[in-house]
Scaffold this motif. Structure first.
Motif, mmCIF file in Angstrom:
data_model
loop_
_atom_site.group_PDB
_atom_site.id
_atom_site.type_symbol
_atom_site.label_atom_id
_atom_site.label_comp_id
_atom_site.label_asym_id
_atom_site.label_seq_id
_atom_site.Cartn_x
_atom_site.Cartn_y
_atom_site.Cartn_z
ATOM 1 N N ALA A 193 -4.410 13.890 -7.675
ATOM 2 C CA ALA A 193 -3.965 15.135 -7.041
ATOM 3 C C ALA A 193 -3.229 14.893 -5.739
ATOM 4 C CB ALA A 193 -5.175 16.044 -6.788
ATOM 5 N N ALA A 194 -3.418 13.727 -5.164
ATOM 6 C CA ALA A 194 -2.814 13.467 -3.850
ATOM 7 C C ALA A 194 -1.301 13.538 -3.894
ATOM 8 C CB ALA A 194 -3.253 12.099 -3.337
ATOM 9 N N ARG A 195 -0.697 13.172 -5.022
ATOM 10 C CA ARG A 195 0.766 13.194 -5.128
ATOM 11 C C ARG A 195 1.313 14.599 -4.963
ATOM 12 N NH1 ARG A 195 4.990 10.136 -6.878
ATOM 13 N NH2 ARG A 195 6.687 11.216 -7.926
ATOM 14 N N GLN A 196 0.586 15.595 -5.454
ATOM 15 C CA GLN A 196 1.046 16.978 -5.369
ATOM 16 C C GLN A 196 0.542 17.687 -4.121
ATOM 17 O OE1 GLN A 196 3.289 17.986 -7.505
ATOM 18 N NE2 GLN A 196 3.132 16.098 -8.703
ATOM 19 N N THR A 197 -0.697 17.419 -3.743
ATOM 20 C CA THR A 197 -1.298 18.163 -2.634
ATOM 21 C C THR A 197 -1.052 17.516 -1.283
ATOM 22 O OG1 THR A 197 -3.391 16.952 -2.841
ATOM 23 C CG2 THR A 197 -3.132 18.947 -4.169
ATOM 24 N N ARG A 198 -0.789 16.167 -1.261
ATOM 25 C CA ARG A 198 -0.658 15.405 -0.018
ATOM 26 C C ARG A 198 -1.938 15.425 0.811
ATOM 27 N NH1 ARG A 198 3.057 12.478 -2.026
ATOM 28 N NH2 ARG A 198 4.417 13.823 -3.197
ATOM 29 N N TRP A 199 -3.082 15.613 0.125
ATOM 30 C CA TRP A 199 -4.353 15.527 0.845
ATOM 31 C C TRP A 199 -4.576 14.091 1.308
ATOM 32 C CZ3 TRP A 199 -7.413 18.338 -3.550
ATOM 33 C CH2 TRP A 199 -7.136 19.701 -3.485
ATOM 34 N N PRO A 200 -5.287 13.926 2.408
ATOM 35 C CA PRO A 200 -5.605 12.560 2.848
ATOM 36 C C PRO A 200 -6.686 11.938 1.964
ATOM 37 C CG PRO A 200 -6.610 14.167 4.320
ATOM 38 C CD PRO A 200 -5.744 14.951 3.369
ATOM 39 N N VAL A 201 -6.288 11.016 1.104
ATOM 40 C CA VAL A 201 -7.231 10.357 0.207
ATOM 41 C C VAL A 201 -7.816 9.148 0.920
ATOM 42 C CG1 VAL A 201 -7.533 9.267 -2.039
ATOM 43 C CG2 VAL A 201 -5.912 11.140 -1.781
ATOM 44 N N LEU A 202 -9.095 9.191 1.190
ATOM 45 C CA LEU A 202 -9.731 8.169 2.022
ATOM 46 C C LEU A 202 -10.663 7.271 1.217
ATOM 47 C CD1 LEU A 202 -10.510 10.386 5.136
ATOM 48 C CD2 LEU A 202 -8.579 8.839 4.790
ATOM 49 N N VAL A 203 -10.380 7.095 -0.074
ATOM 50 C CA VAL A 203 -11.239 6.243 -0.901
ATOM 51 C C VAL A 203 -11.373 4.837 -0.319
ATOM 52 C CG1 VAL A 203 -11.483 5.172 -3.173
ATOM 53 C CG2 VAL A 203 -10.810 7.574 -3.003
ATOM 54 N N PRO A 204 -10.283 4.140 0.044
ATOM 55 C CA PRO A 204 -10.456 2.792 0.623
ATOM 56 C C PRO A 204 -11.175 2.798 1.964
ATOM 57 C CG PRO A 204 -8.184 3.161 -0.099
ATOM 58 C CD PRO A 204 -8.866 4.493 -0.111
ATOM 59 N N ALA A 205 -11.126 3.926 2.678
ATOM 60 C CA ALA A 205 -11.772 3.987 3.991
ATOM 61 C C ALA A 205 -13.289 3.927 3.885
ATOM 62 C CB ALA A 205 -11.356 5.259 4.726
ATOM 63 N N LEU A 206 -13.841 4.083 2.682
ATOM 64 C CA LEU A 206 -15.292 3.991 2.497
ATOM 65 C C LEU A 206 -15.795 2.552 2.544
ATOM 66 C CD1 LEU A 206 -15.756 6.576 -0.405
ATOM 67 C CD2 LEU A 206 -16.443 6.874 1.978
ATOM 68 N N SER A 207 -14.896 1.599 2.551
ATOM 69 C CA SER A 207 -15.301 0.193 2.506
ATOM 70 C C SER A 207 -15.628 -0.338 3.898
ATOM 71 C CB SER A 207 -14.178 -0.646 1.894
ATOM 72 O OG SER A 207 -14.441 -2.016 2.059
#
Length: 413
Positions: A40-54
């Motif tokens: 969904a990030a491609r359309q919404t431009r939400w900040p996807v923080l999946v890698p930030a969980l590491s």
């Protein structure tokens, strides 16, 4: 009569099965949520923080950049949990871990057996953190959350399919040698084990009968491995930094740190490309050196970097892109345009002012050149931010008459 607390009792087996079902439900839910957010990030431009969980990325980036990013709080929180509950994140949340377990299951069903491989995850962690202290965190891009996130850049650009290769390599390895990734290679899992080690040793010491404290003493083999890993990481970081001196620097997104450090700190997660509203960020094919493979570069053929947009800097989990405000972005130019009059329409006596007309900073003016005997575009470096609007607007094909180049480098695309 069976004790219900005994694992071999009927009630104990039922409770264990119930916990397994809950854990698998949580893991599948985490995988689905991660996939939905990344798609969904491609359309919404939400900040996807999946890698930030590491926590591996968080600590590595803090050591390398000497700065604390807001996104690092998520990774440090996961690291704190890992200290109290070893590998809790791996067992309950990690999306790549579930995918690797699935491929391991298929591999076992096909008759594949685990390989007898020494644990190299801890060596990856030691090499990376030691080299991070010198500003070049080797192997930080091997973090599983970064690879999983990066794989979803496959739809971001014409070269996006390359971003799925690290994930495919992990899945193939898990199929050929079941469970080898999570148990022997994964640096995030190894880092969680290292975080939990002091408390685990202290707990073992308390549980020993007779007050025997030998288990909490200094461990010479472990200490030697740590010293060797730190020394090797520092040496490799120095070699890697020096080898980048002659490599041409490509155009990087706004807020990019210095090139040698950028190559190590960037984890190739694709967050910046997904956040970009004009789709000008693409993964590198390694044209500027193998160390830059899959790192983000800018292409202005069809669009440009919007004046007030700083989304890519806000979603970078590693600090490779410094967070910028719109005003701060103007003070850190991406590059500087260069004009090739052998291609420019003005040199042919044709009228064209597209680059000046589209420049949002009024940084281009036209002056008469006695040498060229025609009007030529002149760039005011005090106003120009290297946004690429002039290059995107230039009508010449296939080569553009005006191209943004990295400042201080004679590098091409």
């Amino acid at each position: 009569m069976n004790n219900p607390l005994e694992p071999n009792s009927e009630s104990g087996r039922t409770e264990a099965a119930r916990r397994r079902r809950i854990r698998w439900l949580v893991r599948v839910s985490s995988l689905v949520v991660a996939i939905v957010l990344l798609l969904a990030a491609r359309q919404t431009r939400w900040p996807v923080l999946v890698p930030a969980l590491s926590p591996f990325i968080a600590v590595g980036s803090i050591l390398a950049t000497r700065a604390f990013a807001v996104t690092a709080c998520l990774g440090l929180a996961v690291g704190l949990i890992a200290m109290l509950r070893p590998r809790c994140f791996c067992r309950w949340v990690c999306p790549l871990g579930l995918c690797a377990d699935g491929m391991s299951y298929v591999g076992r069903r096909c008759g594949r057996k685990p390989a007898k491989l020494p644990s190299i995850g801890r060596w990856i962690v030691l090499l990376t953190l030691a080299s991070a202290c010198l500003g070049y965190p080797l192997l930080l891009c091997l973090d599983p959350l970064a690879m999983f996130s990066g794989a979803f850049g496959i739809a971001e650009s014409r070269t996006g399919w390359l971003t799925a290769l690290p994930l495919l390599l992990v899945l193939t390895t898990s199929f050929v040698w079941p469970h080898i990734w999570c148990s022997r290679i994964c640096p995030l899992g190894a880092f969680q084990d290292m975080l939990a080690y002091p408390l685990r040793r202290a707990r073992q010491a308390r549980n020993q009968a007779g007050g025997n404290r030998s288990s909490s003493r200094w461990n010479p083999p472990l200490a030697r491995r740590t010293v060797l890993g730190v020394a090797a990481g520092a040496a490799l970081a120095g070699i890697a930094r020096s080898s980048q001196g002659s490599t041409p620097r490509p155009l990087r997104p706004p807020g990019a740190i210095d090139e040698p450090e950028f190559l190590g700190v960037c984890v190739r997660c694709g967050n910046c490309a997904r956040a970009c509203p004009t789709h000008i960020i693409e993964p590198s094919l390694g044209r500027h050196g193998p160390a830059g493979l899959l790192t983000p570069i800018l292409h202005f053929e069809e669009s440009y970097c919007l004046v007030d947009c700083t989304k890519c800097t806000q979603v970078c989990p590693s600090g490779a892109l410094v967070r910028l405000s719109p005003d701060g972005k103007a003070s850190r130019p991406i590059g500087l345009p260069q004009v090739d009059m052998s291609v420019c329409l003005l040199a042919e006596g044709r009228e064209c002012t597209e680059c000046g007309r589209w420049c949002p900073h009024a940084a281009i003016r036209y002056a008469w050149s006695e040498t060229e005997y025609t009007l030529i575009p002149e760039i005011d470096s005090r106003k120009c931010t290297g946004c690429g609007a002039c290059e995107a607007a230039c009508p010449t094909k296939p080569n553009k008459a005006i191209v943004v180049r990295p400042i201080g480098k004679a590098a091409g695309y």
